[in-house]
Design a protein around this motif. Structure first.
Motif, PDB file in Angstrom:
ATOM      1  N   ALA A   2       2.347  11.990 -10.783  1.00 30.87           N
ATOM      2  CA  ALA A   2       1.621  13.229 -10.513  1.00 30.87           C
ATOM      3  C   ALA A   2       0.314  12.999  -9.765  1.00 30.87           C
ATOM      4  O   ALA A   2      -0.302  13.949  -9.273  1.00 30.87           O
ATOM      5  CB  ALA A   2       1.329  13.958 -11.827  1.00 30.87           C
ATOM      6  N   VAL A   3      -0.093  11.740  -9.684  1.00 30.22           N
ATOM      7  CA  VAL A   3      -1.340  11.431  -8.988  1.00 30.22           C
ATOM      8  C   VAL A   3      -1.152  11.657  -7.493  1.00 30.22           C
ATOM      9  O   VAL A   3      -0.183  11.197  -6.900  1.00 30.22           O
ATOM     10  CB  VAL A   3      -1.760   9.968  -9.242  1.00 30.22           C
ATOM     11  CG1 VAL A   3      -2.996   9.622  -8.421  1.00 30.22           C
ATOM     12  CG2 VAL A   3      -2.034   9.762 -10.721  1.00 30.22           C
ATOM     13  N   SER A   4      -2.086  12.344  -6.901  1.00 30.47           N
ATOM     14  CA  SER A   4      -1.993  12.576  -5.464  1.00 30.47           C
ATOM     15  C   SER A   4      -2.216  11.271  -4.727  1.00 30.47           C
ATOM     16  O   SER A   4      -2.891  10.363  -5.209  1.00 30.47           O
ATOM     17  CB  SER A   4      -3.043  13.601  -5.026  1.00 30.47           C
ATOM     18  OG  SER A   4      -4.341  13.147  -5.346  1.00 30.47           O
ATOM     19  N   GLY A   5      -1.674  11.149  -3.565  1.00 31.41           N
ATOM     20  CA  GLY A   5      -1.771   9.908  -2.804  1.00 31.41           C
ATOM     21  C   GLY A   5      -0.726   8.948  -3.316  1.00 31.41           C
ATOM     22  O   GLY A   5       0.350   9.338  -3.730  1.00 31.41           O
ATOM     23  N   ARG A   6      -1.062   7.643  -3.317  1.00 29.07           N
ATOM     24  CA  ARG A   6      -0.091   6.635  -3.734  1.00 29.07           C
ATOM     25  C   ARG A   6      -0.563   5.947  -4.995  1.00 29.07           C
ATOM     26  O   ARG A   6      -1.711   5.651  -5.160  1.00 29.07           O
ATOM     27  CB  ARG A   6       0.118   5.607  -2.622  1.00 29.07           C
ATOM     28  CG  ARG A   6       0.830   6.201  -1.416  1.00 29.07           C
ATOM     29  CD  ARG A   6       1.231   5.103  -0.458  1.00 29.07           C
ATOM     30  NE  ARG A   6       0.062   4.514   0.170  1.00 29.07           N
ATOM     31  CZ  ARG A   6      -0.481   4.956   1.292  1.00 29.07           C
ATOM     32  NH1 ARG A   6       0.041   6.005   1.899  1.00 29.07           N
ATOM     33  NH2 ARG A   6      -1.526   4.371   1.812  1.00 29.07           N
ATOM     34  N   ALA A  45       0.811  -1.218   0.000  1.00 31.44           N
ATOM     35  CA  ALA A  45       0.000   0.000   0.000  1.00 31.44           C
ATOM     36  C   ALA A  45       0.844   1.267   0.000  1.00 31.44           C
ATOM     37  O   ALA A  45       0.410   2.311  -0.495  1.00 31.44           O
ATOM     38  CB  ALA A  45      -0.935  -0.006   1.212  1.00 31.44           C
ATOM     39  N   ASP A  46       2.056   1.196   0.565  1.00 28.25           N
ATOM     40  CA  ASP A  46       2.892   2.388   0.634  1.00 28.25           C
ATOM     41  C   ASP A  46       3.839   2.522  -0.561  1.00 28.25           C
ATOM     42  O   ASP A  46       4.656   3.440  -0.609  1.00 28.25           O
ATOM     43  CB  ASP A  46       3.698   2.395   1.938  1.00 28.25           C
ATOM     44  CG  ASP A  46       4.602   1.168   2.071  1.00 28.25           C
ATOM     45  OD1 ASP A  46       4.477   0.233   1.245  1.00 28.25           O
ATOM     46  OD2 ASP A  46       5.429   1.146   3.005  1.00 28.25           O
ATOM     47  N   GLU A  47       3.726   1.631  -1.526  1.00 29.80           N
ATOM     48  CA  GLU A  47       4.566   1.710  -2.718  1.00 29.80           C
ATOM     49  C   GLU A  47       4.026   2.790  -3.649  1.00 29.80           C
ATOM     50  O   GLU A  47       2.817   2.874  -3.873  1.00 29.80           O
ATOM     51  CB  GLU A  47       4.572   0.364  -3.439  1.00 29.80           C
ATOM     52  CG  GLU A  47       5.495   0.303  -4.645  1.00 29.80           C
ATOM     53  CD  GLU A  47       5.534  -1.082  -5.277  1.00 29.80           C
ATOM     54  OE1 GLU A  47       6.584  -1.457  -5.826  1.00 29.80           O
ATOM     55  OE2 GLU A  47       4.505  -1.793  -5.201  1.00 29.80           O
ATOM     56  N   PRO A  48       4.890   3.643  -4.203  1.00 26.02           N
ATOM     57  CA  PRO A  48       4.418   4.676  -5.133  1.00 26.02           C
ATOM     58  C   PRO A  48       3.639   4.059  -6.291  1.00 26.02           C
ATOM     59  O   PRO A  48       3.973   2.963  -6.762  1.00 26.02           O
ATOM     60  CB  PRO A  48       5.717   5.328  -5.621  1.00 26.02           C
ATOM     61  CG  PRO A  48       6.688   5.106  -4.502  1.00 26.02           C
ATOM     62  CD  PRO A  48       6.342   3.743  -3.961  1.00 26.02           C
ATOM     63  N   LEU A  49       2.611   4.763  -6.758  1.00 23.58           N
ATOM     64  CA  LEU A  49       1.750   4.236  -7.814  1.00 23.58           C
ATOM     65  C   LEU A  49       2.544   3.843  -9.053  1.00 23.58           C
ATOM     66  O   LEU A  49       2.316   2.774  -9.630  1.00 23.58           O
ATOM     67  CB  LEU A  49       0.684   5.272  -8.188  1.00 23.58           C
ATOM     68  CG  LEU A  49      -0.253   4.871  -9.339  1.00 23.58           C
ATOM     69  CD1 LEU A  49      -1.074   3.646  -8.959  1.00 23.58           C
ATOM     70  CD2 LEU A  49      -1.156   6.039  -9.720  1.00 23.58           C
ATOM     71  N   ALA A  50       3.471   4.686  -9.477  1.00 22.71           N
ATOM     72  CA  ALA A  50       4.239   4.396 -10.692  1.00 22.71           C
ATOM     73  C   ALA A  50       5.006   3.087 -10.555  1.00 22.71           C
ATOM     74  O   ALA A  50       4.997   2.242 -11.464  1.00 22.71           O
ATOM     75  CB  ALA A  50       5.197   5.544 -10.996  1.00 22.71           C
TER      76      ALA A  50
END
Length: 201
Positions: free
Chosen positions: A197-201, A80-85
């Motif tokens: 650029a997406v807010s959150g993760r 869950a804490d991994e960056p989205l990209a």
């Protein structure tokens, strides 16, 4: 009851696609007929046509079985804490790398038959909607933005796979100089800024 029916349909689809791939490997895809696939799978030609519209579709289904859903599931399973990209790139790459690497029977098939290459590349677009849903769930962004991001990822994956599967001049089939995983990462790198650029993760 519905669950049992769906399991039976899935089992039938898998049996047909497995038979199609086996026959293509044994006889060459150009020598495989729908009737042969149906007989090998233990179904009627009519049942076959309820699941697949061509032999190429059936053959490729065995190679890329349910990839779209597996990519979405893989994204949901990333930390869950991994960056989205990072999560999206990892989810996409891990679901492709075992399907058609150089030296595999699947690679030989895909590079030897233009119709199979085209069908394989067509399956890449199917990742868009399941991936959009998974991105939306992970980030909470609106549906439009999630769909645009998923479409960009899908396009990058399709370009990477297409370039990777293109045979050398004259139709000569050679192993690519890079792995499919590296080709995907290179193409997806162009989508990473939008994902970051997406807010959150």
């Amino acid at each position: 009851m519905d669950s049992l029916r769906e399991r039976k349909k899935t089992a039938t689809r898998e049996a047909i696609s497995a038979a199609a791939l086996r026959l293509a490997l044994e006889n060459g895809p150009e020598n495989v007929r729908v009737d042969d696939i149906a007989e090998a799978a233990g179904v009627s030609p009519r049942t076959y046509n309820n699941y697949f519209s061509s032999r190429e579709q059936a053959i490729v289904a065995a190679i890329s079985a349910e990839r779209a859903l597996r990519i979405a599931a893989a994204l949901r399973e990333r930390p869950a804490d991994e960056p989205l990209a990072d999560a999206v790139v990892a989810a996409v790459v891990e679901q492709y790398v075992t399907e058609a690497e150089p030296g595999s029977d699947a690679f030989a098939l895909l590079t030897s038959a233009p119709a199979l290459r085209a069908e394989f590349l067509g399956t890449v677009a199917a990742i868009e909607q399941p991936l959009a849903t998974a991105i939306g769930e992970r980030t909470g962004i609106d549906e439009l933005r999630a769909t645009v991001l998923a479409a960009a990822v899908s396009a990058a994956a399709r370009v990477a796979a297409g370039r990777w599967l293109t045979p050398a001049g004259g139709g000569l089939v050679v192993a690519p100089s890079t792995s499919l995983a590296d080709a995907l990462r290179e193409a997806l790198a162009h989508v990473v800024p939008a994902l970051q650029a997406v807010s959150g993760r």
